[in-house]
Design an enzyme around this catalytic site. Structure first.
Site, PDB file in Angstrom:
ATOM      1  N   GLY A 162       0.847  -1.182   0.000  1.00 36.54           N
ATOM      2  CA  GLY A 162       0.000   0.000   0.000  1.00 36.54           C
ATOM      3  C   GLY A 162       0.881   1.231   0.000  1.00 36.54           C
ATOM      4  O   GLY A 162       1.961   1.234   0.599  1.00 36.54           O
ATOM      5  N   SER A 176       1.101  -6.633   3.505  1.00 32.50           N
ATOM      6  CA  SER A 176       2.233  -6.865   4.407  1.00 32.50           C
ATOM      7  C   SER A 176       2.824  -5.545   4.897  1.00 32.50           C
ATOM      8  O   SER A 176       3.205  -5.436   6.059  1.00 32.50           O
ATOM      9  CB  SER A 176       3.302  -7.734   3.752  1.00 32.50           C
ATOM     10  OG  SER A 176       3.801  -7.121   2.582  1.00 32.50           O
ATOM     11  N   GLU A 177       2.883  -4.519   4.025  1.00 34.18           N
ATOM     12  CA  GLU A 177       3.332  -3.189   4.424  1.00 34.18           C
ATOM     13  C   GLU A 177       2.567  -2.111   3.656  1.00 34.18           C
ATOM     14  O   GLU A 177       2.169  -2.319   2.516  1.00 34.18           O
ATOM     15  CB  GLU A 177       4.829  -2.981   4.176  1.00 34.18           C
ATOM     16  CG  GLU A 177       5.728  -3.624   5.194  1.00 34.18           C
ATOM     17  CD  GLU A 177       5.972  -5.098   4.906  1.00 34.18           C
ATOM     18  OE1 GLU A 177       6.322  -5.810   5.848  1.00 34.18           O
ATOM     19  OE2 GLU A 177       5.797  -5.528   3.759  1.00 34.18           O
ATOM     20  N   THR A 178       2.420  -0.982   4.317  1.00 39.64           N
ATOM     21  CA  THR A 178       1.864   0.215   3.692  1.00 39.64           C
ATOM     22  C   THR A 178       2.829   1.359   3.980  1.00 39.64           C
ATOM     23  O   THR A 178       3.245   1.553   5.128  1.00 39.64           O
ATOM     24  CB  THR A 178       0.471   0.552   4.251  1.00 39.64           C
ATOM     25  OG1 THR A 178      -0.412  -0.536   3.961  1.00 39.64           O
ATOM     26  CG2 THR A 178      -0.084   1.826   3.628  1.00 39.64           C
ATOM     27  N   HIS A 205      10.327  -3.367  -0.478  1.00 39.66           N
ATOM     28  CA  HIS A 205       9.348  -3.415  -1.563  1.00 39.66           C
ATOM     29  C   HIS A 205       8.327  -2.285  -1.461  1.00 39.66           C
ATOM     30  O   HIS A 205       7.832  -1.795  -2.475  1.00 39.66           O
ATOM     31  CB  HIS A 205       8.689  -4.804  -1.677  1.00 39.66           C
ATOM     32  CG  HIS A 205       7.527  -5.044  -0.787  1.00 39.66           C
ATOM     33  ND1 HIS A 205       7.663  -5.394   0.531  1.00 39.66           N
ATOM     34  CD2 HIS A 205       6.202  -4.976  -1.031  1.00 39.66           C
ATOM     35  CE1 HIS A 205       6.465  -5.543   1.068  1.00 39.66           C
ATOM     36  NE2 HIS A 205       5.555  -5.292   0.141  1.00 39.66           N
TER      37      HIS A 205
END
Length: 120
Positions: free
Chosen positions: A22, A45-47, A76
């Site tokens: 995100g 998994s990550e923003t 990423h």
């Protein structure tokens, strides 16, 4: 408040492939609980949360959240943020500064993005 929110696949040029992250492009700072709630809602998994530096159009502050905690860095999600700034916003170069003062530079070379990380 409206927040421009994107889901961007890193490490690919095909939709629904690669590693999704995100990316939220902010117009003003948000509190940690609000950023955490958004990351939890996106459930990726990550923003990454970006806010433009007030004195430079190609510099952004960046913070990273998983659905449950803030983290220091995510490769990423940084690449996804660079893809947004370089390819969608049409910048040739972007410099990110993390919450812990890590500086990351990304350059657009056509469809390729080159990222420079500091050496320890």
């Amino acid at each position: 408040m409206k927040i421009k929110t994107f889901i961007i696949d890193s490490f690919t040029n095909e939709a629904f492939k690669g590693n999704p992250a995100g990316v939220c492009l902010l117009e003003q700072e948000l509190t940690v609980p609000i950023m955490q709630a958004i990351a939890s809602e996106l459930n990726l998994s990550e923003t990454a949360f970006l806010i433009q530096h007030p004195m430079a159009e190609n510099k952004f502050f960046i913070r990273y959240f998983t659905p449950t905690v803030e983290i220091d860095f995510c490769g990423h999600a940084t690449l996804a943020a660079a893809k947004l700034i370089l390819h969608r916003l049409k910048k040739e170069m972007v410099i990110f500064t993390t919450y812990h003062q890590l500086v990351i530079k990304a350059i657009s070379e056509g469809e390729t993005i080159t990222m420079e990380f500091p050496l320890y």
